[in-house]
Design an enzyme around this catalytic site. Structure first.
Site, PDB file in Angstrom:
ATOM      1  N   HIS A  70       0.836  -1.205   0.000  1.00  0.00           N
ATOM      2  CA  HIS A  70       0.000   0.000   0.000  1.00  0.00           C
ATOM      3  C   HIS A  70       0.868   1.251   0.000  1.00  0.00           C
ATOM      4  CE1 HIS A  70      -4.225  -1.492   1.364  1.00  0.00           C
ATOM      5  NE2 HIS A  70      -3.660  -2.324   0.510  1.00  0.00           N
ATOM      6  N   TYR A  79      -9.073   5.502   7.872  1.00  0.00           N
ATOM      7  CA  TYR A  79      -9.181   5.776   9.313  1.00  0.00           C
ATOM      8  C   TYR A  79     -10.165   6.930   9.469  1.00  0.00           C
ATOM      9  CZ  TYR A  79      -4.856   3.086  10.189  1.00  0.00           C
ATOM     10  OH  TYR A  79      -3.905   2.095  10.287  1.00  0.00           O
ATOM     11  N   PRO A 122      -4.161  -0.182  19.029  1.00  0.00           N
ATOM     12  CA  PRO A 122      -3.909  -0.626  17.653  1.00  0.00           C
ATOM     13  C   PRO A 122      -3.901   0.477  16.593  1.00  0.00           C
ATOM     14  CG  PRO A 122      -6.082  -1.334  18.405  1.00  0.00           C
ATOM     15  CD  PRO A 122      -5.386  -0.762  19.585  1.00  0.00           C
ATOM     16  N   LYS A 168       1.034  -0.497  15.148  1.00  0.00           N
ATOM     17  CA  LYS A 168       2.432  -0.579  15.572  1.00  0.00           C
ATOM     18  C   LYS A 168       2.788  -1.825  16.392  1.00  0.00           C
ATOM     19  CE  LYS A 168       4.027   2.781  13.478  1.00  0.00           C
ATOM     20  NZ  LYS A 168       4.186   2.161  12.178  1.00  0.00           N
ATOM     21  N   TYR A 206       4.106   6.193  10.363  1.00  0.00           N
ATOM     22  CA  TYR A 206       3.263   5.073   9.928  1.00  0.00           C
ATOM     23  C   TYR A 206       4.082   4.016   9.186  1.00  0.00           C
ATOM     24  CZ  TYR A 206      -1.010   2.738   8.402  1.00  0.00           C
ATOM     25  OH  TYR A 206      -2.009   1.807   8.202  1.00  0.00           O
TER      26      TYR A 206
HETATM   27  P1  FAD Z   1       1.902 -12.509  21.187  1.00  0.00           P
HETATM   28  O1  FAD Z   1       1.421 -12.494  19.790  1.00  0.00           O
HETATM   29  O2  FAD Z   1       0.948 -12.194  22.269  1.00  0.00           O
HETATM   30  O3  FAD Z   1       2.495 -13.953  21.434  1.00  0.00           O
HETATM   31  C1  FAD Z   1       2.793 -14.446  22.713  1.00  0.00           C
HETATM   32  C2  FAD Z   1       2.748 -15.959  22.690  1.00  0.00           C
HETATM   33  O4  FAD Z   1       3.171 -16.443  23.972  1.00  0.00           O
HETATM   34  C3  FAD Z   1       1.339 -16.496  22.465  1.00  0.00           C
HETATM   35  O5  FAD Z   1       1.349 -17.462  21.458  1.00  0.00           O
HETATM   36  C4  FAD Z   1       0.947 -17.057  23.819  1.00  0.00           C
HETATM   37  O6  FAD Z   1       0.062 -18.157  23.707  1.00  0.00           O
HETATM   38  C5  FAD Z   1       2.286 -17.459  24.395  1.00  0.00           C
HETATM   39  N1  FAD Z   1       2.310 -17.506  25.865  1.00  0.00           N
HETATM   40  C6  FAD Z   1       1.694 -16.679  26.739  1.00  0.00           C
HETATM   41  N2  FAD Z   1       1.946 -17.039  28.001  1.00  0.00           N
HETATM   42  C7  FAD Z   1       2.731 -18.137  27.935  1.00  0.00           C
HETATM   43  C8  FAD Z   1       3.306 -18.956  28.909  1.00  0.00           C
HETATM   44  N3  FAD Z   1       3.120 -18.747  30.220  1.00  0.00           N
HETATM   45  N4  FAD Z   1       4.065 -20.000  28.498  1.00  0.00           N
HETATM   46  C9  FAD Z   1       4.267 -20.232  27.175  1.00  0.00           C
HETATM   47  N5  FAD Z   1       3.736 -19.472  26.199  1.00  0.00           N
HETATM   48  C10 FAD Z   1       2.983 -18.432  26.577  1.00  0.00           C
HETATM   49  N6  FAD Z   1      -1.635  -5.000  16.605  1.00  0.00           N
HETATM   50  C11 FAD Z   1      -1.819  -4.260  15.542  1.00  0.00           C
HETATM   51  O7  FAD Z   1      -0.854  -3.647  15.093  1.00  0.00           O
HETATM   52  N7  FAD Z   1      -3.067  -4.185  14.949  1.00  0.00           N
HETATM   53  C12 FAD Z   1      -4.140  -4.904  15.425  1.00  0.00           C
HETATM   54  O8  FAD Z   1      -5.230  -4.849  14.875  1.00  0.00           O
HETATM   55  C13 FAD Z   1      -3.974  -5.681  16.540  1.00  0.00           C
HETATM   56  N8  FAD Z   1      -5.004  -6.378  17.069  1.00  0.00           N
HETATM   57  C14 FAD Z   1      -4.800  -7.130  18.201  1.00  0.00           C
HETATM   58  C15 FAD Z   1      -5.852  -7.841  18.785  1.00  0.00           C
HETATM   59  C16 FAD Z   1      -5.663  -8.593  19.961  1.00  0.00           C
HETATM   60  C17 FAD Z   1      -6.840  -9.340  20.567  1.00  0.00           C
HETATM   61  C18 FAD Z   1      -4.383  -8.624  20.550  1.00  0.00           C
HETATM   62  C19 FAD Z   1      -4.151  -9.432  21.821  1.00  0.00           C
HETATM   63  C20 FAD Z   1      -3.326  -7.917  19.956  1.00  0.00           C
HETATM   64  C21 FAD Z   1      -3.522  -7.172  18.801  1.00  0.00           C
HETATM   65  N9  FAD Z   1      -2.483  -6.448  18.198  1.00  0.00           N
HETATM   66  C22 FAD Z   1      -2.676  -5.707  17.110  1.00  0.00           C
HETATM   67  C23 FAD Z   1      -1.154  -6.461  18.716  1.00  0.00           C
HETATM   68  C24 FAD Z   1      -0.294  -7.486  18.005  1.00  0.00           C
HETATM   69  O9  FAD Z   1      -1.083  -8.578  17.628  1.00  0.00           O
HETATM   70  C25 FAD Z   1       0.805  -7.830  18.968  1.00  0.00           C
HETATM   71  O10 FAD Z   1       1.583  -6.673  19.166  1.00  0.00           O
HETATM   72  C26 FAD Z   1       1.682  -8.991  18.531  1.00  0.00           C
HETATM   73  O11 FAD Z   1       0.943 -10.186  18.525  1.00  0.00           O
HETATM   74  C27 FAD Z   1       2.880  -9.129  19.467  1.00  0.00           C
HETATM   75  O12 FAD Z   1       3.543 -10.308  19.218  1.00  0.00           O
HETATM   76  P2  FAD Z   1       4.279 -11.077  20.362  1.00  0.00           P
HETATM   77  O13 FAD Z   1       4.889 -12.272  19.693  1.00  0.00           O
HETATM   78  O14 FAD Z   1       5.153 -10.168  21.125  1.00  0.00           O
HETATM   79  O15 FAD Z   1       3.140 -11.536  21.387  1.00  0.00           O
HETATM   80  C1  DHB Z   2      -5.407  -3.237  10.990  1.00  0.00           C
HETATM   81  C2  DHB Z   2      -5.276  -3.006  12.335  1.00  0.00           C
HETATM   82  C3  DHB Z   2      -4.814  -1.777  12.742  1.00  0.00           C
HETATM   83  O1  DHB Z   2      -4.659  -1.529  14.045  1.00  0.00           O
HETATM   84  C4  DHB Z   2      -4.505  -0.776  11.855  1.00  0.00           C
HETATM   85  O2  DHB Z   2      -4.084   0.415  12.308  1.00  0.00           O
HETATM   86  C5  DHB Z   2      -4.639  -1.021  10.518  1.00  0.00           C
HETATM   87  C6  DHB Z   2      -5.087  -2.266  10.089  1.00  0.00           C
HETATM   88  C7  DHB Z   2      -5.910  -4.544  10.545  1.00  0.00           C
HETATM   89  O3  DHB Z   2      -6.169  -5.418  11.380  1.00  0.00           O
HETATM   90  O4  DHB Z   2      -6.066  -4.728   9.334  1.00  0.00           O
END
Ligand code: FAD
Ligand code: DHB
Length: 388
Positions: free
Chosen positions: A72, A199, A291, A295, A383
């Site tokens: 994009h 947005y 979100p 980021k 962004y």
């Molecule tokens: P996570 O993806 O949380 O991964 C952590 C992993 O550790 C998981 O698989 C979990 O099961 C595992 N774990 C937890 N505790 C334990 C334990 N005790 N022992 C072993 N394993 C464990 N970001 C955006 O930019 N846009 C979005 O739209 C967006 N939507 C989101 C919606 C939700 C519901 C959530 C929770 C987050 C969202 N985020 C979004 C944020 C983004 O998804 C996260 O920043 C990203 O997943 C971070 O990755 P991570 O690997 O650090 O953590």
């Molecule tokens: C999406 C999520 C976001 O938080 C954003 O800023 C843009 C896109 C998405 O899930 O597609």
């Protein structure tokens, strides 16, 4: 059992780190609490910065993203019934990639399995020991207890994980802001309303039009913090979404049955430092952003880049300089993304306590944003992702 780097959590940060380390011959094991199907069914983020794309390529897991992801060059900010395009590419020379976190996770898991690297799914009661001395981790699997000794532990286990809580009390300082609303998100097998993200700031609340492909749409609307998903039929969601968009965008929304609907609460959260002894906290384990601005996932990837560089340096020549610098380097980038996500959230949402003054300030900010090249550039460069 022994490994060089023990990774807790197989979200994007754990999987990416594991793949990069394996690529340069550093042995690692991942312990994951949930099962493989659960991991691969979670719907989360969707926008990758160029730096995240490059890191996936470096990990050798970028092939499907390049084939199926959507580059994009810009997005729209909507207010006052009008769309204003932010031309990311013209303003920064960079673009972003729309590719679901779900797909990225699948690519990394499959790559890891093909390479024969060890991931223990359904690892229960993971516990970290002696993190400032000779670290080891214990866990249970199928009723049996296990122990893995290691050089370093990467806490990639998200906000609710065990790693951050394993640091002795008082060693970490936390910073937090909780926002007085959530996002209700829907995924539907329908073409997106526009080929770019929208947005929208609206008096009824924020709305976001996003996508996963040209046939699959992702939409979000701001909702009260205590809202129940069960109270939102598809029909109610589509009506509310369209009310919050400029008329031309509302008319372009294709409705259809949703196959995922969930509410996410919004918070900003950071712990300092992101390191204690041999434990490094990575991604959501160390910080959460609202979100708006997409980021979260990208910050997880930038932490991985810094940690990977520290570990590579250590195993190449025994220097601890890169590892010692990890927390400081990561936090400098984290705080800028925390600021940006807070700012985007503040500019685009309705705040119950904002009142008429808050409303006018928002209108002035949006008007300035879209009419000043300097302001648009500041938005665009945050962004697409700030430099590492
Ligand atoms: P996570 O993806 O949380 O991964 C952590 C992993 O550790 C998981 O698989 C979990 O099961 C595992 N774990 C937890 N505790 C334990 C334990 N005790 N022992 C072993 N394993 C464990 N970001 C955006 O930019 N846009 C979005 O739209 C967006 N939507 C989101 C919606 C939700 C519901 C959530 C929770 C987050 C969202 N985020 C979004 C944020 C983004 O998804 C996260 O920043 C990203 O997943 C971070 O990755 P991570 O690997 O650090 O953590
Ligand atoms: C999406 C999520 C976001 O938080 C954003 O800023 C843009 C896109 C998405 O899930 O597609």
């Amino acid at each position: 059992m022994r490994t060089q780097v023990l990774i807790v959590g197989s979200g994007p940060s754990g999987l990416l780190l594991g793949q990069l380390l394996a690529g340069i011959g550093i042995d690692n094991v991942i312990l994951e609490r949930v099962d493989r199907d659960h991991l691969l069914s979670r719907v989360r983020a969707g926008v990758l910065e160029q730096g995240t794309v490059e890191l996936l390529d470096e990990a050798g897991a970028g092939e499907r993203m390049h084939a199926e992801g959507l580059p994009h060059d810009g997005f729209a900010v909507a207010f006052d019934n009008r769309l204003h395009r932010i031309d990311l590419h013209a303003l920064t020379g960079k673009r972003v990639m729309v590719y679901g976190q779900t797909e990225m996770t699948r690519d990394l898991v499959e790559k890891r399995e093909k390479a024969g690297l060890t991931t223990v799914f359904e690892a229960a009661n993971v516990a970290l020991h002696d993190i400032s001395g000779s670290p080891f981790v214990t866990y249970e699997k199928d009723g049996q207890s296990h122990r893995i000794d290691c050089d370093f532990i990467a806490g990639c286990d998200g906000y609710h994980g065990v790693s951050r809580r394993s640091v002795p009390g008082g060693a970490l300082q936390s910073f937090e802001r909780v926002y007085p609303f959530g996002w209700l998100g829907v995924l539907a097998e329908v073409p997106p309303a526009s080929h770019e993200l929208i947005y929208a700031n609206h008096e009824l609340g924020f709305a976001l039009c996003s996508m996963r492909s040209m046939t699959r749409s992702r939409y979000y609307i701001q909702c009260p913090i205590d809202e129940k998903v069960e109270d939102w039929s598809d029909g109610r969601f589509w009506d509310e979404l369209r009310r919050r968009l400029p008329a031309e965008s509302a008319a372009a929304v294709t409705t259809g049955p949703s196959f995922e609907k969930s509410i996410a609460l919004l918070r900003s959260f950071v712990v300092e430092p992101m390191q204690f002894g041999k434990l490094s906290l990575v991604g959501d384990a160390a910080h959460i952003v609202p979100p708006t601005g997409a980021k979260g996932l990208n910050l997880a990837a930038s932490d991985v880049r810094y940690l990977f560089s520290g570990l590579r340096e250590f195993y190449a020549d025994g220097s601890t300089a890169g590892m010692d610098a990890y927390s400081g380097r990561a936090l400098a980038r984290v705080w800028k993304a925390v600021r940006f996500s807070w700012w985007m959230t503040t500019m685009l949402h309705r705040f119950p306590e904002g009142g008429a003054f808050g409303q006018r300030i928002q209108e002035a900010e949006l008007d300035y944003l879209v009419h000043s090249r300097a302001a648009s550039t500041a938005l665009a460069e945050n962004y697409v992702g700030l430099p590492y």
